[in-house]
Design a protein around this motif. Structure first.
Motif, PDB file in Angstrom:
ATOM      1  N   ALA A 273       0.834  -1.210   0.000  1.00 28.75           N
ATOM      2  CA  ALA A 273       0.000   0.000   0.000  1.00 28.75           C
ATOM      3  C   ALA A 273       0.863   1.252   0.000  1.00 28.75           C
ATOM      4  O   ALA A 273       0.625   2.184  -0.783  1.00 28.75           O
ATOM      5  N   LYS A 274       1.883   1.280   0.863  1.00 27.58           N
ATOM      6  CA  LYS A 274       2.756   2.456   0.889  1.00 27.58           C
ATOM      7  C   LYS A 274       3.473   2.614  -0.449  1.00 27.58           C
ATOM      8  O   LYS A 274       3.560   3.725  -0.985  1.00 27.58           O
ATOM      9  N   ASP A 275       3.978   1.524  -0.991  1.00 29.79           N
ATOM     10  CA  ASP A 275       4.678   1.594  -2.277  1.00 29.79           C
ATOM     11  C   ASP A 275       3.764   2.152  -3.368  1.00 29.79           C
ATOM     12  O   ASP A 275       4.181   2.986  -4.191  1.00 29.79           O
ATOM     13  N   ALA A 276       2.511   1.711  -3.386  1.00 30.25           N
ATOM     14  CA  ALA A 276       1.567   2.174  -4.400  1.00 30.25           C
ATOM     15  C   ALA A 276       1.243   3.652  -4.222  1.00 30.25           C
ATOM     16  O   ALA A 276       1.096   4.389  -5.214  1.00 30.25           O
ATOM     17  N   LEU A 277       1.146   4.100  -2.972  1.00 32.84           N
ATOM     18  CA  LEU A 277       0.873   5.516  -2.713  1.00 32.84           C
ATOM     19  C   LEU A 277       2.037   6.391  -3.153  1.00 32.84           C
ATOM     20  O   LEU A 277       1.836   7.473  -3.716  1.00 32.84           O
ATOM     21  N   VAL A 278       3.251   5.930  -2.904  1.00 37.01           N
ATOM     22  CA  VAL A 278       4.435   6.671  -3.361  1.00 37.01           C
ATOM     23  C   VAL A 278       4.429   6.775  -4.882  1.00 37.01           C
ATOM     24  O   VAL A 278       4.677   7.845  -5.455  1.00 37.01           O
ATOM     25  N   GLU A 279       4.140   5.661  -5.549  1.00 39.51           N
ATOM     26  CA  GLU A 279       4.096   5.668  -7.009  1.00 39.51           C
ATOM     27  C   GLU A 279       3.010   6.609  -7.527  1.00 39.51           C
ATOM     28  O   GLU A 279       3.182   7.262  -8.566  1.00 39.51           O
ATOM     29  N   SER A 280       1.890   6.703  -6.798  1.00 38.86           N
ATOM     30  CA  SER A 280       0.810   7.586  -7.242  1.00 38.86           C
ATOM     31  C   SER A 280       1.239   9.049  -7.185  1.00 38.86           C
ATOM     32  O   SER A 280       0.836   9.847  -8.047  1.00 38.86           O
ATOM     33  N   VAL A 281       2.051   9.397  -6.187  1.00 42.04           N
ATOM     34  CA  VAL A 281       2.580  10.768  -6.118  1.00 42.04           C
ATOM     35  C   VAL A 281       3.466  11.032  -7.331  1.00 42.04           C
ATOM     36  O   VAL A 281       3.335  12.058  -8.008  1.00 42.04           O
ATOM     37  N   LYS A 282       4.368  10.114  -7.610  1.00 45.66           N
ATOM     38  CA  LYS A 282       5.273  10.278  -8.752  1.00 45.66           C
ATOM     39  C   LYS A 282       4.482  10.395 -10.054  1.00 45.66           C
ATOM     40  O   LYS A 282       4.789  11.228 -10.921  1.00 45.66           O
ATOM     41  N   PHE A 283       3.455   9.578 -10.191  1.00 45.08           N
ATOM     42  CA  PHE A 283       2.640   9.608 -11.394  1.00 45.08           C
ATOM     43  C   PHE A 283       1.966  10.968 -11.571  1.00 45.08           C
ATOM     44  O   PHE A 283       1.939  11.530 -12.678  1.00 45.08           O
ATOM     45  N   CYS A 284       1.414  11.499 -10.480  1.00 45.97           N
ATOM     46  CA  CYS A 284       0.724  12.791 -10.560  1.00 45.97           C
ATOM     47  C   CYS A 284       1.676  13.893 -10.981  1.00 45.97           C
ATOM     48  O   CYS A 284       1.305  14.773 -11.783  1.00 45.97           O
ATOM     49  N   ILE A 285       2.886  13.870 -10.465  1.00 50.08           N
ATOM     50  CA  ILE A 285       3.877  14.885 -10.818  1.00 50.08           C
ATOM     51  C   ILE A 285       4.305  14.734 -12.271  1.00 50.08           C
ATOM     52  O   ILE A 285       4.444  15.723 -13.015  1.00 50.08           O
ATOM     53  N   GLN A 286       4.481  13.509 -12.708  1.00 49.76           N
ATOM     54  CA  GLN A 286       5.055  13.261 -14.037  1.00 49.76           C
ATOM     55  C   GLN A 286       4.079  13.499 -15.175  1.00 49.76           C
ATOM     56  O   GLN A 286       4.471  13.450 -16.347  1.00 49.76           O
ATOM     57  N   ARG A 287       2.835  13.802 -14.868  1.00 57.80           N
ATOM     58  CA  ARG A 287       1.905  14.171 -15.941  1.00 57.80           C
ATOM     59  C   ARG A 287       2.408  15.374 -16.719  1.00 57.80           C
ATOM     60  O   ARG A 287       2.047  15.586 -17.874  1.00 57.80           O
ATOM     61  N   VAL A 288       3.241  16.188 -16.077  1.00 57.07           N
ATOM     62  CA  VAL A 288       3.725  17.406 -16.716  1.00 57.07           C
ATOM     63  C   VAL A 288       5.200  17.307 -17.084  1.00 57.07           C
ATOM     64  O   VAL A 288       5.780  18.270 -17.585  1.00 57.07           O
ATOM     65  N   SER A 289       5.827  16.171 -16.826  1.00 62.68           N
ATOM     66  CA  SER A 289       7.267  16.039 -17.090  1.00 62.68           C
ATOM     67  C   SER A 289       7.534  15.769 -18.569  1.00 62.68           C
ATOM     68  O   SER A 289       6.691  15.276 -19.277  1.00 62.68           O
TER      69      SER A 289
END
Length: 337
Positions: free
Chosen positions: A321-337
């Motif tokens: 669960a923690k790993d997936a939440l961390v990945e979700s943060v990265k995903f949200c940021i990378q929408r603009v990368s």
């Protein structure tokens, strides 16, 4: 892990798929409940509700509720019911937002207000809010009801606050962040906090989950702000440049106005304050946002909030669960990368 390293990590490839996979079974139950509760004998209500519900949103907010329930080993149905309530709150907000903002598109489709009118959109949004609160009561947790009802009030405050800041070039960063915290981040925070609450976790754990949701919500909105001038309609779920045409004063605009020349400020006044937009103005706006570093620094602020969100998870249990939440943060940021 330090903040600088976390910000570097946010630039690494990421996917939301691990979060989707983690909660897939529960999300199936949430979707069934959403369709059930969106029903009504009044034909227009399910018609408008399904127009937006079926239009392909990621449903990130309810997935946060489900992921935190997984993290704490919650057993029962409360997390599914609350996740559905969270999505109804979000859907109602979108219906209301499109009326206030006079938006034509939502998630790549015509906004409900363009198909059925403003009055029907507002009233169906109210219906969905009512259904959300009924579901919260069904869970039987007074504290969960308090968390989500407080978020609903804060979101409404944010809408009113944004009205005051709209088309006002004197809006500064603290004022704008207050709007974002209320309009967007409050529901992310509440969606994250309710599961530790019904899992009978203490105040410290609840605060950590809430902090995660709040910072993720802030990062998410700032990325959206940048995407409006540098993304695609597919990324946004609306037309690129909508914020510009609606006269919204977002963080990139605030930075550009502060850093621009008198001639630049006159341009922003004509287009955003006066609403006098001519052919080529959006392209010129994007150029100004790039040359002043406004887009770059908005993304930088988003990464700072993203790093803070990940840090908030540090004291919470390790695992999928923690790993997936961390990945979700990265995903949200990378929408603009």
């Amino acid at each position: 892990m330090g903040v600088v390293q976390l910000q570097k990590d946010l630039k690494q490839p990421a996917s939301i798929q691990s979060l989707v996979d983690l909660v897939s079974d529960d999300m199936g139950r949430v979707n069934e409940l959403i369709l059930s509760k969106a029903g009504s004998n009044v034909e227009l209500i399910p018609e408008i509700s399904r127009h937006l519900i079926d239009s392909g949103g990621k449903r990130l907010r309810p997935m946060l509720t489900l992921a935190f329930a997984k993290m704490f080993g919650y057993e029962g149905d409360g997390h599914v019911i609350l996740a559905a309530a969270v999505e109804f709150m979000h859907t109602a907000t979108l219906l209301h937002d499109d009326v206030v903002d006079e938006s034509d598109m939502r998630r790549g489709k015509l906004a409900a207000r363009k198909l059925w009118g403003n009055q029907a959109s507002v009233l169906v949004g109210d219906y969905l809010l009512g259904q959300a609160f009924k579901m919260m009561v069904d869970v039987g947790s007074l504290e969960a009801l308090r968390i989500l009802s407080e978020a609903s009030a804060i979101i409404a405050e944010g809408e009113v606050l944004q009205l005051g800041a709209a088309q006002d070039l004197n809006t500064d960063e603290p004022m704008y962040m207050q709007v974002v915290e209320a309009k967007t981040a409050a529901l992310f925070a509440a969606a994250s906090e309710v599961s530790p609450e019904i899992a009978d976790k203490g105040a410290e754990i609840r605060a950590a989950a809430r902090k995660f949701g709040m910072d993720l919500g802030l990062a998410f909105q700032l990325v959206d702000d940048a995407l409006d001038y540098g993304g695609s309609a597919k990324d946004l779920g609306k037309d690129v440049g909508d914020d510009f045409h609606e006269g919204k004063i977002t963080l990139p605009i605030i930075y550009a106005v502060q850093r621009g020349s008198d001639e630049d400020r006159a341009f922003w006044k004509r287009t955003l304050e006066d609403g006098n937009i001519e052919d080529g103005d959006l392209e010129h706006a994007i150029q100004l946002l790039r040359t002043t570093g406004a887009l770059e620094d908005t993304i930088k602020r988003a990464r700072e909030f993203g790093a803070s969100a990940i840090q908030a998870l540090a004291t919470l249990p390790d695992g999928a669960a923690k790993d997936a939440l961390v990945e979700s943060v990265k995903f949200c940021i990378q929408r603009v990368s």
